[in-house]
Design an enzyme around this catalytic site. Structure first.
Site, PDB file in Angstrom:
ATOM      1  N   LYS A 129       0.830  -1.216   0.000  1.00 30.47           N
ATOM      2  CA  LYS A 129       0.000   0.000   0.000  1.00 30.47           C
ATOM      3  C   LYS A 129       0.862   1.263   0.000  1.00 30.47           C
ATOM      4  CE  LYS A 129      -4.364  -1.812   1.510  1.00 30.47           C
ATOM      5  NZ  LYS A 129      -4.045  -3.234   1.760  1.00 30.47           N
TER       6      LYS A 129
HETATM    7  C1  LIG Z   1      -4.638  -4.322   1.111  1.00 33.03           C
HETATM    8  C2  LIG Z   1      -3.918  -5.636   1.048  1.00 33.03           C
HETATM    9  C3  LIG Z   1      -4.310  -6.660   0.147  1.00 33.03           C
HETATM   10  C4  LIG Z   1      -5.519  -6.555  -0.740  1.00 33.03           C
HETATM   11  O1  LIG Z   1      -5.397  -5.593  -1.748  1.00 33.03           O
HETATM   12  P1  LIG Z   1      -6.687  -5.029  -2.527  1.00 33.03           P
HETATM   13  O2  LIG Z   1      -6.213  -3.893  -3.306  1.00 33.03           O
HETATM   14  O3  LIG Z   1      -7.654  -4.623  -1.440  1.00 33.03           O
HETATM   15  O4  LIG Z   1      -7.244  -6.146  -3.359  1.00 33.03           O
HETATM   16  C5  LIG Z   1      -3.544  -7.812   0.101  1.00 33.03           C
HETATM   17  N1  LIG Z   1      -2.476  -7.988   0.912  1.00 33.03           N
HETATM   18  C6  LIG Z   1      -2.076  -7.032   1.795  1.00 33.03           C
HETATM   19  C7  LIG Z   1      -0.899  -7.295   2.668  1.00 33.03           C
HETATM   20  C8  LIG Z   1      -2.779  -5.830   1.890  1.00 33.03           C
HETATM   21  O5  LIG Z   1      -2.387  -4.883   2.786  1.00 33.03           O
END
Ligand SMILES: *Cc1c(COP(=O)(O)O)cnc(C)c1O
Length: 491
Positions: A129
């Site tokens: 993220k």
């Molecule tokens: C947010 C997240 C996801 C999922 O991603 P999306 O964009 O919501 O599909 C998967 N793994 C981790 C570690 C995350 O923080």
């Protein structure tokens, strides 16, 4: 480049197209839809050839400038250069240069099948993220300074998103972050990561309750429109268009790093929850990047896997959502899914609105084409390259052990879901890239269970639990929360 809502009928004059900067600070369109460009910019073979030599920051600039046409190029170049630097993305693992930002590692290669891991977790909070949120922090600061405006971000987190937002916004001029989290419910590592921030523009609020109580308070405050306007409240949730675009960049980087000519194709497997990450892959593919398959990997919360197997989209109630060992994928409703459905139904906004209204009233829709269904567009899903698979707690433990034994690396639980599903979808002649979404240190409890030993922590994180913490504890009381916000914004 202009943007429209997925629910805006062409006839609706009030829904005039917007520019990138107009939608940057917002979330949902006023009609409840999500923003998308009126058409996807295309990349040529010559561009791809030229882009093979670029650094991550330069590539980010080339892609962003196709979408953010209302930001002067020199400004955009400075923003991407400031975001994607070694100073922000540490060299999290031995042998990987931080200058590469998202390095690839070949896990296995046999009989023409190749499995590759693309590292996306070298940012400050050890999860992918950061890739988008760090850019968002710089874009927000830039846009607010231009308007001489300020923004108070108000959100709730159970872990990853809140910390990525705080690390992206810390010290940014014109921005404050008020982040609610359930008191004593996050892991010690996650708590320390967030609460050890001492920046005066970051407000950590530990709420005496569970995550849903935090979420309800955010809704209650956001529904008070006069308060929201006076206090300049905004959000940074996963439907934010700039976050999606920032994620498009690493699909290009992964493709260019894994291939030597544009005749080659790769597939991506993406650990998925809100469909934000893989939606960026869909957009990269629509721009002409030679992606063969986009494989959505889910955990026990298999809303997306069910759709890609059957054509039925059936959201779950929160009581039906499992708490799993890949918690960032514990979602009951995929908030970015509407962007793909809009393309799937031929960019028909009326139909998109009808389908997602049915999600609210009837809990889902059915595009399988069977009698009584809502349509037959499921037959077109394959044209968009989508496939899916599901992974369970036992699969995660097995995959973490296998990968440690076979390749000597420790992966996190979400990435394990990705590798498990990727292995079921490998094809000769097409490199399969799995997106690493977090580092193992963030989910140590399950690493201990799988391997009997702790995950290694990157340098600088050895002792974060011992750092001084700055947070307030508050009851789940909306009036008190509003007082707290107002007293700290001075607005
Ligand atoms: C947010 C997240 C996801 C999922 O991603 P999306 O964009 O919501 O599909 C998967 N793994 C981790 C570690 C995350 O923080």
């Amino acid at each position: 480049m202009q943007y429209v809502s997925t629910r805006a009928a062409a006839s609706a004059a009030s829904q005039s197209p917007q520019q990138f900067s107009d939608i940057l600070l917002g979330g949902l369109a006023p009609d409840g839809g999500l923003y998308l460009p009126t058409e996807y910019p295309q990349v040529t073979g010559a561009e791809l050839d030229a882009w093979r030599k670029l650094s991550y920051a330069e590539l980010a600039f080339e892609i962003l400038k196709k979408f953010a046409t209302d930001i002067p190029e020199a400004d955009l170049k400075a923003l991407t250069a400031k975001t994607y630097t070694a100073g922000v993305y540490r060299n999290a693992r031995e042998g990987e240069s931080s200058a590469e930002i998202t390095p690839l590692r070949v896990l296995e290669e046999s009989k023409g099948k190749k499995l590759v891991l693309q590292a996306l977790s070298n940012g400050p909070t050890l999860a992918f993220k950061d890739m988008a949120m760090q850019l968002l922090g710089n874009l927000f600061e830039y846009a607010l300074a231009k308007k001489n405006a300020e923004l108070n971000i108000f959100g709730a987190t159970s872990g990853d998103t809140g910390s990525a937002a705080e690390y992206a916004m810390r010290g940014k001029k014109g921005i404050r972050v008020f982040m609610l989290s359930p008191h004593k419910k996050m892991s010690a590592f996650q708590t320390a990561q967030m609460f050890s921030l001492q920046d005066p523009n970051i407000f950590n609020i530990a709420v005496e309750g569970v995550f849903d109580d935090c979420q309800d308070m955010v809704k209650a405050v956001s529904n008070d429109l006069p308060f929201k306007a006076k206090q300049k409240i905004g959000t940074v949730n996963s439907i934010n268009w700039a976050r999606v675009v920032a994620q498009v960049v690493y699909y290009f980087r992964g493709y260019l790093a894994a291939t030597t000519s544009n005749d080659q194709k790769v597939s991506f497997t993406v650990p998925s929850g809100n469909f934000g990450n893989i939606c960026a892959g869909h957009i990269a593919r629509m721009m002409g990047l030679p992606i063969d398959k986009l494989v959505a990997a889910t955990n026990e919360n298999d809303v997306l896997d069910e759709f890609f197997r059957t054509g039925v989209y059936r959201v779950r109630k929160s009581a039906e959502t499992y708490h799993t060992s890949s918690p960032s994928m514990d979602i009951s409703k995929a908030s970015n899914f509407e962007r793909f459905i809009y393309d799937l139904v031929g960019r028909d906004a009326d139909r998109t609105r009808a389908l997602f209204t049915k999600v609210e009233t009837h809990g889902g829709f059915d595009l399988s084409g069977y009698p009584g269904s809502d349509g037959d567009e499921f037959t077109k899903v394959a044209q968009y390259g989508f496939k899916s698979g599901k992974s369970t707690h036992q699969d995660r433990l097995d995959t973490i052990r296998d990968v440690a034994d076979d390749y000597g690396i420790v992966i996190d639980t979400h990435t394990a879901d990705g590798i498990k599903v990727a292995r079921e979808n490998m094809e000769a002649g097409v490199t399969m890239i799995v997106l690493e979404t977090a580092l193992a240190a963030k989910f140590n409890e399950t690493i201990l269970e799988a391997l009997g030993e702790d995950a290694e922590r990157p340098a600088g994180f050895e002792n974060i639990e011992a750092l001084e913490q700055r947070f307030v504890v508050m009851p789940a009381d909306v009036a008190k929360m509003k007082d707290y916000i107002a007293s700290n914004t001075g607005l």
